[in-house]
Design a protein around this motif. Structure first.
Motif: not given
Lengths: 249, 336
Positions: A88-93
Motif C-alpha cells: 500500500k505504501e508503494t501504491m500511493v506514492a
C-alpha cells in the motif's frame, strides 16, 4: 530523475532484505547442493553424457535451477508485501508503478545472481570443470534470465490475494519448469511428449544457453536460445507491468 | 508542493463506490476546508475506509468526483499523491528494514532531495520520540512504536493533507493520548488538513473541528461535534429529592426546561447549558423549602449522537464476531 532514484531505493530494499535473511540464502542453496552433490556424483559413476562427465552436464542445469527458484520467489514475494501492508505504501506514492516493477525486478535479479554465483562456487568445489573466463558471460546471462523470472513472479503475484497460492505455483509451475528443462537429462534422447513440452518452456533455453556458455557444448545454437530468451524477457516484463498496474489495493 | 490558496482541502461530489450490488459509498458529498481536522465516524463496514481509499487514489470511484488539494483524484492522481500523507489502519511498514531505512525509502519515492530528506527524518523521528530506535529493525517495535513511526513517515514529505485511518485502534490509553497530542500539534504548527477515521467517539470529540457520521455508505450527519450534541435537545439533570412531585411542579413552569419526569425519588430534566442552570434551580428549591439530596448532570456525548442517528450504539456494532476476531488479531500483532 526522481523515478531513477526510486528505482535505486527499491532495488536496494531487495538487497537489504536479502542480506538480512541468512536462512533464505542457505535454504535456497540447500536443495540444489544436494541435487548436485548426491545425484550428480552418484549418477556420475554410471552415466556419461555426450562427451563429458555427468557432473559437468548437470552443473549448468543446477545453476539455472538456483536462478529460477531465487527469482520466482523474489517476484512472488510481492504477495507478502501485500499481506503485510507494505505494498500500500508503494501504491500511493507518487511513483510510477512501472518503476516499482523495474526496481523490484532488478533487485530480485541481483539477489538471484548472487545465489547463482555461490552455487557456481559450490559446483566448482564439487569438481565441475568451469573456466574462469566463462563466468562473466554466464553472470550476464543469469542476470537477464533473473529479470525475466522475477517479472513472471510479479505477474503471478499480482493476480493472487494471499500466500496460499504460493505452494500451487511452486508445485505446478516451477517444479515442472525445472524438470522439463533438460537440466537433469539430455532432451535429444527424451520421449517425444517431454521434448515437445520442453520446447515451450523458457527454462529449457536458459539451461541450453548456460550450458553453451559454461561448457561450450549445447544442442541448439546460442543465437536461438538467446533470441528466444530475449523475446521472453520483454514479454514477461510487459506482462508484469501490465498486471501490477491493475492492482487496486 | 505549495498549497493552492483559497482552495478547499477536499471537495467531494456524489462520490460512489459499488462492489457488485453493494454500494460501499453511496453518493457522498462534502467539503473540508484547509487546516481543518475532520472526523469520519461510523461502525465497521460503514464505508469510511472505502471513502478514504478513493480520496487517496487507491480505489477508483464508480461515480462522482473528488478533489484533494485542488487536484482531481482520477485525472491528477500523481498530484494528489504528492499532496497527501497517509497512515493506514493496518501497518504498512517494511518490518525487515530499520526505521531509518523505511523513512529513507519513503523520501526517495516522494522525490525528496537527499539532504532535505536527511534533515526531515531527524525532525519527524524526534517528534514521535523514536530517536533512539532510528536504526533498529521495525520487527522489534511494539504496536505503539510502529504507529508512531507510521505517523512520522506520513509527515516526512510535508503533506498538505494527512489521512489517518483509525490511528489509535488497539493501542493503550497512554499511547493514544500521545498520538492525539501529535495530531493537535501538527495542525497548529503546520496548518495541515487532517482527515481522521475512528470509532472512538471521545477521540473524535476531542480532536475534530467537524465530524461526519457515516452509515451504510451515506453521510447521515455532519457538523461540529458540539452542534451535533446540542441538536439532541440539551443536557440531562437528575435530581434526587424526597419531594420530586413538588419540585417537578415548580421546575416544569420554567420556559427553558424541556422535559421533566419523575420516577422513584428522582426527577430528570432536559435543559440546555445544564451547568449554568443548576444554581438557579437550587435557588428555587431552597426558596420553596424543598430539600435536595444530590444533583447530577449528564452531557450528551457523541455516543448519544451516534445512537440517535444510527439507532444503535457503536459498541453493539463492535462486538460482531468478525470484528472482535479482527480486533483480537490486531491487538496481538501490535502488543509485545
Amino acid at each position: 530523475m526522481s523515478e531513477l532514484t526510486a528505482i535505486y531505493y527499491i532495488w536496494r530494499r531487495e538487497l537489504i532484505r536479502f542480506s538480512r535473511s541468512k536462512s533464505r540464502i542457505i535454504g535456497s542453496l540447500a536443495m540444489p547442493f544436494f541435487f548436485l552433490a548426491i545425484i550428480g556424483t552418484g549418477l556420475g559413476s554410471v552415466v556419461t553424457v555426450a562427451n563429458g562427465s555427468y557432473l559437468d552436464f548437470m552443473a549448468p542445469g543446477i545453476l539455472a535451477m538456483v536462478v529460477l527458484f531465487g527469482s520466482i520467489f523474489s517476484g512472488v514475494i510481492v504477495i507478502m508485501d501485500r499481506q503485510f501492508g507494505f505494498l500500500k505504501e508503494t501504491m500511493v506514492a507518487p511513483v510510477r508503478r512501472t518503476s516499482i516493477v523495474i526496481g523490484k525486478a532488478l533487485g530480485g535479479a541481483t539477489t538471484a545472481v548472487i545465489q547463482g554465483l555461490l552455487m557456481l562456487g559450490i559446483a566448482m568445489l564439487l569438481g565441475a570443470h568451469i573456466e574462469m573466463v566463462d563466468i562473466l558471460p554466464a553472470v550476464a546471462l543469469m542476470f537477464m534470465v533473473s529479470v525475466m523470472f522475477v517479472s513472471l513472479g510479479i505477474a503471478i503475484a499480482s493476480t493472487m490475494e494471499d500466500m496460499q497460492g504460493f505452494q500451487l505455483v511452486m508445485n505446478f509451475l516451477v517444479m515442472p519448469m525445472f524438470f522439463l528443462s533438460g537440466a537433469l537429462f539430455p532432451l535429444t534422447t527424451a520421449p517425444d511428449p517431454i521434448r515437445w513440452l520442453s520446447y515451450i518452456n523458457p527454462m529449457t533455453y536458459v539451461v541450453e544457453a548456460l550450458r553453451y556458455l559454461l561448457t561450450g557444448t549445447s544442442t541448439m545454437p546460442i543465437a536461438v536460445s538467446g533470441g528466444i530468451l530475449g523475446f521472453s524477457l520483454v514479454l514477461s516484463v510487459l506482462l508484469a507491468t501490465w498486471l501490477f498496474n491493475r492492482i487496486e489495493s | 508542493m505549495q498549497r493552492t490558496e483559497g482552495v478547499n482541502a477536499i471537495e467531494v461530489e456524489g462520490l460512489t463506490k459499488r462492489f457488485g450490488a453493494l454500494a460501499a459509498v453511496d453518493n457522498v458529498s462534502l467539503t473540508i476546508s484547509n487546516g481543518e481536522i475532520f472526523g469520519l465516524l461510523g461502525p465497521n463496514g460503514a464505508g469510511k475506509t472505502t471513502l478514504i481509499s478513493m480520496l487517496v487514489t487507491m480505489k477508483r470511484p464508480t461515480a462522482g468526483h473528488a478533489k484533494v488539494n485542488g487536484y482531481d483524484v482520477q485525472k491528477q492522481a500523481d498530484k494528489v499523491r504528492e499532496s497527501i500523507g497517509i497512515v493506514f489502519q493496518d501497518s504498512s511498514l517494511d518490518e525487515e528494514l530499520t526505521a531509518y531505512e523505511n523513512l529513507e525509502l519513503h523520501g526517495a519515492m516522494y522525490n525528496m532531495d537527499r539532504k532535505e530528506a536527511e534533515a526531515r527524518i531527524k525532525e519527524v523521528i524526534k517528534m514521535v520520540e523514536l530517536e533512539d530506535r532510528l536504526h533498529h529493525i521495525v520487527k522489534t517495535f511494539s504496536g505503539g512504536m510502529r504507529r508512531r513511526l507510521e505517523i512520522a513517515r506520513g509527515l516526512l514529505h510535508c503533506p498538505d493533507v494527512l489521512f489517518l485511518d483509525e490511528p489509535t485502534i488497539g493501542l493503550d490509553p497512554q499511547t493514544r493520548q500521545h498520538i492525539w497530542s501529535y495530531i493537535k500539534k501538527m495542525q497548529k504548527e503546520r496548518g495541515i488538513t487532517i482527515v481522521i477515521t475512528t470509532h472512538y467517539m471521545d477521540e473524535a470529540d476531542l480532536l475534530c473541528d467537524r465530524v461526519a457520521i457515516i452509515d451504510h455508505g451515506k453521510i447521515i450527519a455532519l457538523d461540529k461535534s458540539s452542534a451535533l450534541k446540542d441538536s439532541l435537545g440539551g443536557d440531562i439533570l437528575s435530581i434526587e429529592t424526597p419531594c420530586s412531585d413538588k419540585l417537578k411542579e415548580a421546575f416544569g413552569k420554567l420556559a427553558w426546561v424541556g422535559e421533566a419526569k419523575c420516577h422513584d425519588g428522582s426527577l430528570t430534566l432536559r435543559v440546555t447549558k445544564g451547568e449554568q442552570r443548576i444554581p438557579v434551580l437550587m435557588e428555587i428549591a431552597r426558596k420553596k423549602g424543598i430539600a435536595v439530596e444530590s444533583v447530577s448532570l449528564h452531557k450528551p456525548t457523541l455516543d448519544d449522537v451516534f445512537l440517535h442517528y444510527t439507532g444503535k450504539t457503536i459498541r453493539e456494532e463492535e462486538v460482531s464476531p468478525n470484528e472482535s476476531l479482527r480486533a483480537r488479531v490486531a491487538s496481538r500483532r501490535r502488543s509485545g
